[in-house]
Design an enzyme around this catalytic site. Structure first.
Site, PDB file in Angstrom:
ATOM      1  N   HIS A 138      21.111  -1.612  66.456  1.00 15.94           N
ATOM      2  CA  HIS A 138      21.306  -0.534  67.421  1.00 15.94           C
ATOM      3  C   HIS A 138      20.106   0.405  67.473  1.00 15.94           C
ATOM      4  O   HIS A 138      19.588   0.735  68.546  1.00 15.94           O
ATOM      5  CB  HIS A 138      22.575   0.237  67.058  1.00 15.94           C
ATOM      6  CG  HIS A 138      22.997   1.265  68.046  1.00 15.94           C
ATOM      7  ND1 HIS A 138      22.460   2.529  68.067  1.00 15.94           N
ATOM      8  CD2 HIS A 138      23.912   1.227  69.049  1.00 15.94           C
ATOM      9  CE1 HIS A 138      23.034   3.229  69.041  1.00 15.94           C
ATOM     10  NE2 HIS A 138      23.916   2.464  69.644  1.00 15.94           N
ATOM     11  N   ASP A 196      19.843   6.772  63.243  1.00 17.02           N
ATOM     12  CA  ASP A 196      20.622   5.651  63.748  1.00 17.02           C
ATOM     13  C   ASP A 196      20.806   4.627  62.636  1.00 17.02           C
ATOM     14  O   ASP A 196      20.789   4.974  61.454  1.00 17.02           O
ATOM     15  CB  ASP A 196      19.897   5.046  64.963  1.00 17.02           C
ATOM     16  CG  ASP A 196      20.853   4.467  65.995  1.00 17.02           C
ATOM     17  OD1 ASP A 196      21.496   3.453  65.683  1.00 17.02           O
ATOM     18  OD2 ASP A 196      20.951   5.026  67.109  1.00 17.02           O
ATOM     19  N   SER A 232      24.664   5.077  74.529  1.00 20.46           N
ATOM     20  CA  SER A 232      23.606   4.957  73.523  1.00 20.46           C
ATOM     21  C   SER A 232      22.292   4.518  74.144  1.00 20.46           C
ATOM     22  O   SER A 232      21.235   4.663  73.532  1.00 20.46           O
ATOM     23  CB  SER A 232      24.012   3.951  72.446  1.00 20.46           C
ATOM     24  OG  SER A 232      25.021   4.465  71.616  1.00 20.46           O
TER      25      SER A 232
END
Length: 736
Positions: free
Chosen positions: A296, A259, A478
């Site tokens: 994220h 990620d 996600s």
């Protein structure tokens, strides 16, 4: 064209680098607003992501030439080279982490490679090699940039005409599947909850103590109501709280989060992070500093493995799986991107860790990126994911796509989620309906909560008058994908010997129907339904036999491999108390049972042994068989077999010689081989040929002593662990 180059070094020695590199830049705001989301009116082709040059795979002949130039014999032995960097013209990357990481050995290698036919052919065709990658499939692949004014497609077509090129494909660009930030909350958290979330105040532990059923004492994990803030409703709707009564991962399984990175010092994550192994695959350096430029990956990691039972913040669904952070994105402030070579490099890094046993229990990879396309053209990445799945039992779990992030889901394929080898996860609301913009098609696999998910973050969140610390709530696939990754971690913790297919079968078979009258997708989506991890654990328990373990046999013990090998082959068993008793003396009838288990094939036709001490017991068929075969005898001329008597090491040598060696072998054996053992003269005369034969054939290796010598100890009792070792040695040598 590329704006930077990067070194992908796969050598195991480089994997543990973790200090001394330039920190990442300060965090940027994430996510983008709905106004910056893609236009819902775009066609599939308009949303296709561009490529970053091409990747060519070389013919066997070209590979052999390059290996010869590098002085290697195995493709997997070569480090990946950054060509431009070795030439000394490294550019500053777009995230502000510039710096010269050039390596003189790379430069020397490039000077050699420039003379190879593959490099010369590509250069003559107007293409520049910028990376050399050893793929997980055992090929040498070159990342190539076309000349100015030449499209990637034109370069691809030209490359396929070259003699050194076996295949070619675009170096696909992958975009981060960005979530949507929720609107400000109507309900504020209690002061006690906020205090516990922000500083883990142990003094307020009474407020956060687990309620019932073994819940962790993390304050937000106790809140199942999605209308309260903060909460972890998804632990209840997906049945994680029930699953924890069956199994907790507790660092027995590792999940790799590919990620934007992970904040390495987050108070609710750091205890579960493999920080020394954290890696930046995009810029080819150890992941240091803040660890996450975007935020994220930190949110994803918390959903999987926010530290459970630390009286602070959240509890990840896996209940303390280990997290391997691997950054695969650029540090772009506008739109983080990755590409095929960065992803293959990340997988290769992970598999190198596994092969080197630096990480022995990695079974899950989580991805939240993709590109839309009409077919699956990224063959190299797909093959890499398949290799991890089939040969390493690693499940790749992917976010299924967020449509336009407002009100429209896309139904065309997004990769890698829609590869057959991946688990594609769609998002559900707190009430179990579909998130309206969550992508769907027949390639999707399962659904999980993805709306208003609280998790760890790189920046503090203030909503209204309340500061929630370094946590936030986001919506999107996600957020759903890491829940399935957490579930997979629990499943592998329960059954470490399970295959990815068995884990998937358990997840899909037990998934609950998604009821959504307004956005009914039951006929158009391949999702098997909503995640129910508790039911999946029960299903996996029934489908996969629990692996053997013994309370007194641990990795690192000299006998571990032998004992577990013998036990898994059902040659030897443990005791009902769960132990193996490796140092306990092996009795003569037990030796007969061990041999019978492997060689006897259930034969019950042998006549009753003539010995008076052989009674009707568990060992009787084995002793009858061993005596009838001539493998074992009684004591001297007596009619006593020796039931209950320890078996000596020289007696065991005699038994093996009876089974495998011929009379000629024993008559002609060179007994001088025993002179390497300091106590060889302690052997009985009758046992010398058998002992010499066993030592010569690697059945018995002697016992190492503190002074470096070895001893036969021929008249010492043979332990159960030694019997396991001798059996496995004999099987390994092909003797029995």
């Amino acid at each position: 064209m590329k704006q930077y180059t990067h070194i992908r070094i796969m050598a195991t020695a480089a994997l543990a680098m973790s200090i001394g590199l330039i920190p990442l830049s300060s965090a940027l705001a994430l996510p983008q607003s709905a106004a910056s989301a893609p236009d819902a009116s775009q066609t599939s082709n308009e949303r296709d992501q561009p490529s970053d040059g091409i990747i060519v795979t070389l013919t066997d002949k070209a590979e052999r030439e390059i290996l010869s130039l590098l002085g290697e014999t195995d493709v997997n032995a070569i480090d990946t080279l950054s060509i431009d960097d070795a030439k000394g013209d490294r550019a500053v990357n777009d995230g502000g982490n510039g710096g010269d990481n050039s390596d003189s050995s790379d430069a020397a290698a490039i000077e050699l490679l420039d003379s190879s036919s593959a490099y010369r052919e590509l250069e003559d065709a107007g293409m520049e090699v910028t990376q050399q990658v050893a793929t997980t499939g055992g090929d040498i692949a070159l990342e190539v940039q076309p000349a100015d004014g030449v499209s990637d497609q034109e370069a691809l077509e030209a490359a396929l005409e070259l003699d050194s090129v076996k295949s070619a494909q675009p170096n696909y660009v992958y975009n981060l599947i960005e979530p949507v930030a929720d609107e400000p909350l109507a309900t504020a958290a209690s002061p006690a909850m906020v205090t516990l979330a922000t500083d883990g105040d142990a003094g307020a532990a009474e407020t956060a103590e687990a309620a019932t059923d073994g819940l962790p004492n993390d304050p937000w994990a106790s809140i199942s109501n999605p209308d309260e803030a903060p909460n972890q409703y998804y632990l209840y709707s997906s049945h994680f709280t029930e699953a924890w009564n069956m199994v907790k991962t507790n660092k027995t399984v590792t999940v790799a989060v590919l990620d934007s990175g992970v904040e390495l010092d987050h108070s609710d994550l750091k205890d579960n992070l493999l920080t020394p192994l954290a890696w930046d695959s995009y810029y080819d350096q150890a992941l240091t500093g803040t660890g996450d430029y975007v935020g994220h990956g930190t949110h994803v990691a918390g959903i999987i493995a926010g530290v459970a039972n630390n009286r602070s913040g959240i509890a990840g669904g896996s209940y303390n799986a280990k997290i391997l952070p691997v950054k695969v994105f650029s540090d772009s402030a506008t739109r983080p991107q990755s590409n095929t070579t960065a992803l293959i490099s990340a997988y290769k890094y992970i598999l190198t860790l596994v092969n080197s046993t630096a990480v022995e229990d990695l079974h899950v990879i989580n991805l939240s990126l993709g590109y839309y396309g009409s077919d699956s053209n990224d063959r190299l990445l797909q093959r890499t994911i398949r290799d991890a799945r089939d040969n390493y039992r690693i499940a790749t779990v992917c976010a299924a796509g967020n449509g336009n992030k407002v009100d429209t889901a896309y139904t065309e394929n997004i990769y890698p989620a829609d590869f057959e080898e991946c688990i594609a996860v769609t998002a559900l609301t707190a009430t179990g309906s579909n998130v309206v913009f969550s992508d769907y098609n027949k390639a999707k696999d399962i659904s999980a909560p993805g709306a208003s998910i609280w998790s760890t973050y790189t920046r503090e969140t203030t909503l209204g008058d309340v500061n929630y610390g370094k946590y936030t709530r986001l919506t999107g696939t996600s957020m759903a994908s890491p829940m399935v990754s957490a579930a997979c971690a629990l499943l592998f913790a329960e059954r470490p010997n399970a295959t990815v297919d068995q884990v998937c079968d358990a997840l899909y078979t037990t998934a609950e129907p998604v009821v959504d009258a307004e956005n009914d997708r039951t006929q158009t989506s391949g999702s098997h339904g909503a995640l129910n991890i508790a039911a999946a654990l029960v299903e996996l328990d029934a489908a996969v036999e629990k692996p053997l373990s013994f309370t007194d046999v641990a990795k690192g013990d000299w006998f571990y491999d032998a004992v577990m090998g013998a036990a898994n082959r059902k040659i030897m068993n443990g005791y009902p108390t769960g132990d193996f008793r490796p140092n306990k003396a092996l009795t003569r009838e037990q030796a007969a049972v061990v041999l019978y288990n492997y060689l006897g094939e259930g034969d019950t036709s042998s006549p009753r042994a003539p010995h008076t001490d052989v009674l009707d017991d568990y060992y009787t068929p084995a002793v009858n068989w061993a005596v009838a075969k001539g493998y074992m005898k009684g004591y001297g001329d007596t009619n006593v077999f020796g039931v209950g008597q320890p078996l000596t090491r020289q007696e065991l040598a005699g038994i093996f010689a009876n089974i495998v060696a011929s009379k000629e072998d024993l008559q002609n054996i060179d007994a001088s081989v025993l002179q390497g053992m300091t106590d060889y003269r302690d052997s009985s005369d009758w046992a010398v040929p058998a002992l010499a034969w066993c030592v010569t054939n690697g059945v018995i290796n002697g016992k190492g002593q503190a002074d470096g010598t070895r001893q036969l100890q021929p008249k010492a009792s043979c332990s159960r662990a030694e019997m396991a070792g001798i059996m496995m040695n004999s099987i390994g040598q092909g003797l029995i």
